[in-house]
Structures are given as structure tokens and as C-alpha cells.
Design an enzyme around this catalytic site. Sequence first.
Site, PDB file in Angstrom:
ATOM      1  CG  ASN A 136     -13.528  -0.819 -24.308  1.00 58.12           C
ATOM      2  OD1 ASN A 136     -14.320   0.113 -24.187  1.00 58.12           O
ATOM      3  ND2 ASN A 136     -12.919  -1.081 -25.448  1.00 58.12           N
ATOM      4  CD  GLU A 143     -12.211   1.129 -28.679  1.00 52.15           C
ATOM      5  OE1 GLU A 143     -12.550   1.097 -27.480  1.00 52.15           O
ATOM      6  OE2 GLU A 143     -12.801   0.477 -29.561  1.00 52.15           O
TER       7      GLU A 143
END
Length: 258
Positions: A136, A143
Site C-alpha cells: 500500500n 500507513e
Amino acid sequence: MKILITEDYEQMSRHAARILASQLTLKPDSVLGLATGGTVTGMYQRLIALHREDGLDFSQAQAFNLDEYLPIAPEDPQSYHTFMQTHLFSQVNFSAGSTHIPNGLAADAEAECRRYEASIEAAGGIDIQVLGIGRNGHIGFNEPDITFEAGTHQVTLDEQTLLDNARFFPSVAAVPKRAISMGIKTIMHARRILLLASGLEKSDAVHRMINGKITPALPASILQLHPDVILVIDRDAAALLPEGLRTSGSVAKEAQHV
Ligand code: GLP
């Protein structure tokens, strides 16, 4: 950004180990920023071989790891403490007290983040930071988000990351949902960055990191702004890059747009 495309994982690991070894040779008291994950284990094996066979010396160096799960005991088989002991620290000659990883059992995690950030600063900052990349686009455990987090901080792990990292745990449910991670500012302050990527499953993140817009939705894209980044990626991880950048070879290529 310098991009070195290798034939495969083995060659990626060899090249990356040579870059770290030359850093240590030129500056034996280097502050190394280290990473965990399947991508970097081959590089650590090479470094161990260079230590045993060529006397590569870690005794004056310091190491700071990017991240650790929260909560997790250092002796837990899945902790990043255990990972680093197994894959590198127990097999080379770092001096006692010179390797650092956030404490996954800290009673006050916020205070632990501040302490960790301060200890990197006290060491004079990171000379070379090793990074992998999540599917990702995460670096460390930064994140995808709507903002970039600056210093070492607590994170809630992405669903994708829990699934990806479940291979190291008995089940997805056993993966800790939180972590402490160096932040984007911590990483961007490193004087040099060495990012490794291998495999087709990383090709989309690699492509967007190099050619996409800079956005916290793909945290690694911020590396476009760093003045000294070396990407060592294998052919599969480079599969979506423009033709001119994709040919493998031993000479690093400069990304055209950076
Ligand atoms: C983990 C680590 C990252 C690492 C990433 C990729 O989540 N926190 O630092 O870069 O996974 O891991 P792998 O190399 O196993 O694909």
C-alpha cells in the site's frame, strides 16, 4: 532518485549490502537506520557474510530500527527485536547498547515515541536509512493517510498490512493492530535513503512512489523530495516503470522527472 534495477532478489540483496558496507567502510561510526520484513533478510545475510569473510566492522556503528509492534514483548518470536537479533544483530559485532528499537511494551507509548526520536537526534541523526515498501506504499509503519505524520508516533495498522504481515504470525487475528513507527520527518531527515523492493506485488507501489503525485495516500511518494535516495529494486518490482527506466543493469539510472 537513483534507480538500480537488478535481475532478481539475490542481486538486489548483494547490491544493497555493498552500499551499506561501503557506508560503514567510509564512516565506521555510521548511524544506520534499519528495517524488517522479507525484503531485507537477503541483504542482512550478505552483510553477515561480509563481516565473517572480509571483516566488515560494526563495532563503532549504531543502529535505529524503523518500528515495532504495540504491544509486543521484545522476546516474542514475532517482535522486530527478535527479527533483528535473529537476522543480523546476533551475527555481527555491534557494541553493546548500540542497537535501538522502539519498546513495544512501553507503559506510556507517547513518552516512548518522544524518547526514541530524541535518541536518534542525540546520536547525530541517521546517515543511511534502509527502507522496504508495503504493497500500500507504506514506509516503516507510516500507513496511507490524509496527512503525513512527522516524528516517531503510534499508528493503527492498515487492513492490508495486517493481512500482508499475517504470514509471520499464527493467524491474521494474532497480528498486533498497533505499532510505534519513525515518522516521515524522521525518515526524511536521514542523510541517505536506500529503499529495496522485490516482486510483482510491489510494482504498483514502486511505480506510484516514483511517478505518482506526492501524497500521504502513498507515503513513499514523499521520497521524491529527498535529495539522496537510492532505489535498489528487482525486475519484477520495476515491471510498471517506463521502458527507459526498466532495463536492468549495474549503472544506476536517474528518474527523469526528479
Ligand atoms: C512491514 C515493515 C516495513 C516493511 C514492509 C514490507 O510492515 N514495517 O518496514 O518495509 O513491511 O515488508 P516485506 O519486506 O516483508 O514485504
